[in-house]
Design an enzyme around this catalytic site. Structure first.
Site: not given
Ligand SMILES: Cc1cc2nc3c(=O)[nH]c(=O)nc-3n(C[C@H](O)[C@H](O)[C@H](O)COP(=O)(O)O)c2cc1C
Length: 511
Positions: A136, A160, A186, A195, A276, A300
């Site tokens: 990320s 991003y 993204t 959150r 994404k 997300h």
């Molecule tokens: C703690 C956390 C941090 C995340 N940070 C990012 C991020 O920096 N960039 C991004 O595109 N998605 C981020 N996501 C979303 C994930 O890439 C993904 O879309 C999501 O976790 C999928 O759902 P799941 O946790 O149920 O598998 C984050 C998700 C979590 C749980």
């Protein structure tokens, strides 16, 4: 009357199976985990509340996340019997290269705050398992360090588009130089989601030592010892940050980002481009027209817009619309290999795991991520065998029914969508969902397109009693046609759009 006898030592011997005791607590607790839920339970026990909640939580009422997980739980599988499934092939070609499994690791921010091994654990575990790893923009290990940790891995970089455009593009250059083959942009974060757990916990970077956090740390000394005795947090993209997570997110996200930025990146980036955060058929079409090699249907992980569409429900209609032009990937809510099998059956080319990976990481660092991958892989293989398929390509919509309150909703969902005329969705129109699973009668009364979809859903539901065998469903063809090369935009030179001055003080200062 049962006749009793004294047990003979000879008969007792085979029953005595004393295992060598395992003295390593981490190995012991990981071995005891048989599911991702078990890893979550361990993660919660060993991680301080603020980083655990940051990972586990979602936006507002966390409805998007629980619905996405529920949607996977509410499927019914339709197996075929008397098939040779002694060997199953779980490999999948994704964006031009083979992945050993139909899932990869999603990009996640602040990962070393969850567990100090962070992205290195994710990237090396993915490398060992032969699946892609995504770093990320908000990652806590640099682009170069991740590449050095997993030099033979398949590393993707998630971008991003910051208000500070120069800085964003510098990251893209660094990712290209470090050998990342895929850029994932993204697009679902014009602003950060609310959150609420983080607000309540006062979650900050680095974690603040308040009386509350110190008290919470007492039963979790290992986390704090690891945190305080390993290298300080370094960001993939920032030198350092000191403040709340919410403030950092607001600094980095840019509400002015539009199609021109994606178009510009497409023309600049030589590798594969993934968009994404797609949540409607119309935006899937837009991403294809902007030149995406793949899209990720994702809300997300429920961390942005609460009550957003469930990606799994959106899948058939998006596959039908753009599945022959781009790869359709999916994330959000995956907690079991069977969820991944169901997604592939409904037309997903690939899937991503976010929390499932992070629960393993928190539960046990690199071995914990290995355990996550092993659990999901085993569930995938077992589900495929029990469904009677030996390859992922044999999976089709007929293998899955989405149940609503344990009643068949449509048989299968994709049949309903297949009945909708192939009218091209206008780009950038209101994001009215055409997912058959989400169309309501009330919406049908208002929107003609939705009306057709609802009618199709109803007719498909009526056909439930005369369900076809999986191999015979017409919709299988719809879902199967997902691998063709994407239609590229005509190469058109674009200049990088600048954010509006009042939206971006930082960029102003840079200019
Ligand atoms: C703690 C956390 C941090 C995340 N940070 C990012 C991020 O920096 N960039 C991004 O595109 N998605 C981020 N996501 C979303 C994930 O890439 C993904 O879309 C999501 O976790 C999928 O759902 P799941 O946790 O149920 O598998 C984050 C998700 C979590 C749980």
């Amino acid at each position: 009357m049962v006749k009793r006898q004294f047990p003979k030592p000879r008969d007792l011997m085979p029953l005595m199976q004393f295992k060598k005791p395992e003295f390593n607590a981490r190995t012991r607790r990981l071995a005891s985990a048989t599911s991702i839920d078990d890893l979550r339970t361990i993660a919660k026990r060993v991680t301080p509340k603020a980083p655990f909640d940051y990972t586990d939580g979602a936006a507002e009422g966390e409805i998007s996340l629980s619905r996405a997980r529920q949607a996977f739980q509410d499927i019914e599988f339709h197996p075929s019997v008397l098939r040779d499934v002694s060997n199953v092939d779980t490999t999948r070609e994704v964006l031009g290269k083979v992945s050993a499994m139909p899932f990869g690791i999603a990009p996640t921010g602040f990962t070393r705050m969850m567990q100090t091994e962070g992205e290195r654990a994710g990237a090396t575990a993915a490398e060992a398992a032969g699946i892609p790893f995504s770093l990320s923009t908000m990652g806590t290990t640099s682009i170069e360090d991740v590449a050095a940790a997993a030099p033979n891995g398949r590393n993707w970089f998630q971008l991003y588009m910051w208000a500070d455009r120069e800085r964003s593009l510098a990251l893209v250059d660094r990712a290209a130089a470090a050998g990342y083959d895929t850029l994932m942009v993204t697009v679902d974060t014009p602003v950060g989601g609310a959150r609420l757990r983080d607000v309540k916990n006062g979650f900050s970077i680095p974690p603040a030592l308040t009386p509350k956090t110190v008290l919470n740390a007492l039963p979790r000394p290992a986390w704090w010892i690891n945190f305080l005795t390993t290298e300080p947090l370094a960001f993939a993209s920032l030198d350092r940050w000191s403040g709340t997570v919410a403030a950092l997110i607001d600094t980095m996200f840019d509400p002015t980002v539009g199609p021109d930025e994606v178009k510009y990146i497409r023309e600049t980036w030589k590798g594969k481009l993934v968009v994404k955060g797609i949540q409607s058929v119309a935006d899937a079409r837009l991403a294809v027209e902007l030149g995406a090699d793949a899209i990720v249907l994702s809300n997300h992980g429920g961390r942005q817009l609460d009550r957003a569409p469930i990606p799994f429900h959106l899948l058939p209609s998006v596959v039908r619309e753009v599945g022959t032009e781009t790869e359709v990937h999916l994330d959000t809510g995956i907690m079991n290999g069977a969820d991944i099998v169901a997604s592939v059956a409904m037309g997903a080319r690939f899937t991503l795991i976010g929390r499932a990976y992070l629960y393993g990481l928190m539960a046990g660092g690199r071995p914990g991520v290995d355990r996550t991958i092993a659990i999901l892989s085993e569930e995938i293989r077992r589900t495929m065998k029990l469904l009677g398929v030996a390859t992922l390509d044999e999976l089709e919509p007929g293998h899955v029914t989405q149940l609503a309150r344990l009643m068949p909703m449509a048989q299968p969902m994709a049949d309903a969508v297949a009945a909708v005329p192939t009218k091209k969705a206008p780009v950038r129109k209101a994001p009215a969902s055409t997912s058959a699973a989400t169309v309501t009668a009330a919406a049908a009364a208002k929107a003609p397109a939705a009306k057709k979809a609802a009618a199709a859903t109803a007719s498909a539901a009526a056909q439930t009693a005369t369900k076809k065998a999986p191999a015979q469903t017409a919709a299988a063809k719809v879902a199967g046609a997902t691998t063709a090369a994407p239609k590229k935009l005509a190469a058109k030179k674009a200049t990088m759009p600048k954010p509006t001055p009042d939206a971006d003080d930082a960029a102003d200062a840079a200019e």
